[in-house]
Design an enzyme around this catalytic site. Structure first.
Site, PDB file in Angstrom:
ATOM      1  N   THR A  28     -37.641 -45.863  96.800  1.00 35.69           N
ATOM      2  CA  THR A  28     -37.054 -47.407  96.876  1.00 35.69           C
ATOM      3  C   THR A  28     -38.287 -47.721  95.741  1.00 35.69           C
ATOM      4  O   THR A  28     -38.886 -47.763  96.980  1.00 35.69           O
ATOM      5  CB  THR A  28     -36.509 -47.790  97.602  1.00 35.69           C
ATOM      6  OG1 THR A  28     -35.547 -46.687  98.163  1.00 35.69           O
ATOM      7  CG2 THR A  28     -35.329 -48.874  96.524  1.00 35.69           C
ATOM      8  N   LYS A 140     -39.562 -38.487 102.535  1.00 33.44           N
ATOM      9  CA  LYS A 140     -37.965 -39.319 103.072  1.00 33.44           C
ATOM     10  C   LYS A 140     -36.765 -38.381 102.257  1.00 33.44           C
ATOM     11  O   LYS A 140     -36.773 -38.744 101.461  1.00 33.44           O
ATOM     12  CB  LYS A 140     -38.082 -41.193 102.083  1.00 33.44           C
ATOM     13  CG  LYS A 140     -37.055 -41.743 102.191  1.00 33.44           C
ATOM     14  CD  LYS A 140     -37.909 -43.060 101.630  1.00 33.44           C
ATOM     15  CE  LYS A 140     -36.801 -44.409 102.447  1.00 33.44           C
ATOM     16  NZ  LYS A 140     -37.478 -45.330 101.456  1.00 33.44           N
ATOM     17  N   GLU A 174     -42.697 -46.456 113.382  1.00 32.39           N
ATOM     18  CA  GLU A 174     -42.693 -47.428 112.298  1.00 32.39           C
ATOM     19  C   GLU A 174     -41.588 -48.355 112.795  1.00 32.39           C
ATOM     20  O   GLU A 174     -40.989 -48.415 114.088  1.00 32.39           O
ATOM     21  CB  GLU A 174     -42.336 -46.138 111.228  1.00 32.39           C
ATOM     22  CG  GLU A 174     -40.834 -46.104 111.424  1.00 32.39           C
ATOM     23  CD  GLU A 174     -40.129 -44.551 110.930  1.00 32.39           C
ATOM     24  OE1 GLU A 174     -40.800 -44.896 109.636  1.00 32.39           O
ATOM     25  OE2 GLU A 174     -39.549 -43.200 111.243  1.00 32.39           O
TER      26      GLU A 174
END
Length: 266
Positions: A28, A140, A174
């Site tokens: 993204t 990802k 994270e």
């Protein structure tokens, strides 16, 4: 608007492996003035994910051209690229799937990030812990159910903008949709992500900035208690791109030294 292999389309075959098995990966990116921030990094992450998931080699030139076309058309906002293995095979077998699909979509940029850069954000410790999986750590991929659960719990907490996420061994990994750094004096730390988590493009950019800064950087497996002794905490992703953290639980942070050092022109 959506494009598949460069053509405006909104439908995928029911048998596409992205919908059947989450067999794919994505990135993204932020579009500003018709340009894609950190485009080479996004292409690198897509290529690495493809290699690790045993996809056919990614045609970076074609994908970059398609991404730029969307960016030039839309000028501002968010560009999401999904690469699916496509349709074919039988069961889990991907035999014969040699034509991955390139799926590009455009949406408006999140409006709240600009305000959060000024005000800072709070983090809540997530009850959901990430499984340690070195085979998939860092990339990802499309299997993001852990993040869906993290977000579901976070949505119930009106006092926190993001989650502090640990792995099943109790190490900081994270946030729900961001990477994390913390500073103690001139030493900066970030999770190593060798066992779990996503190695974001803004994380990579910040690591490169720190290499020529007065700060040292160490990749660590650390318990959340280490953040209690930090002077400063920041979180980042390609869209934020960097946010200062005001507090995690009862621990408050006031310094903005690291934030100011690594914040791009937002």
């Amino acid at each position: 608007m959506h494009w598949i292999n460069g053509q405006p389309r909104r439908q995928l075959p029911v048998g596409d492996r992205a919908t059947q098995f989450g067999d794919g990966f994505f990135t993204t990116a932020r579009i500003r003035a018709g340009q894609i921030d950190l485009l080479p990094y996004h292409l690198d992450r897509l290529a690495e994910a493809g290699e690790r998931l045993l996809f056919p080699p990614l045609d970076r030139r074609v994908l970059a051209q398609e991404m730029r076309q969307v960016a030039e058309l839309r000028r501002q906002g968010v560009l999401k690229v999904i690469v699916s293995r496509g349709s074919g095979g039988r069961g889990y077998s991907a035999a014969g799937c040699d034509a991955p699909l390139r799926i590009i979509s455009h949406t408006a940029a999140p409006a709240h990030y600009a305000a959060w850069r000024e005000s800072g954000v709070s983090l809540a410790l997530s009850p959901v812990r990430l499984a340690r999986s070195p085979l998939l750590a860092g990339i990802k991929h499309l299997n993001r159910l852990e993040q869906v659960l993290i977000r579901a719990h976070l949505d119930r907490d009106a006092n926190a903008a993001e989650a502090l996420v640990l792995d099943t061994e109790g190490h900081v990994v994270e946030c729900c949709a961001a990477n994390i750094f913390w500073r103690a004096g001139n030493a900066v730390y970030t999770p190593a992500l060798a066992q779990a988590g996503v190695a974001g493009v803004m994380r990579r950019h910040i690591m490169q900035l720190l290499a020529s800064s007065p700060f040292s950087l160490e990749l660590v497996e650390a318990p959340p208690a280490d953040l209690d002794t930090a002077d400063e905490v920041i979180i980042c992703n390609a869209l934020m791109p960097v946010l200062p953290v005001n507090h995690i639980g009862q621990r408050r942070y006031h310094a903005r030294t690291l934030f100011e050092c690594v914040s791009p022109n937002c």
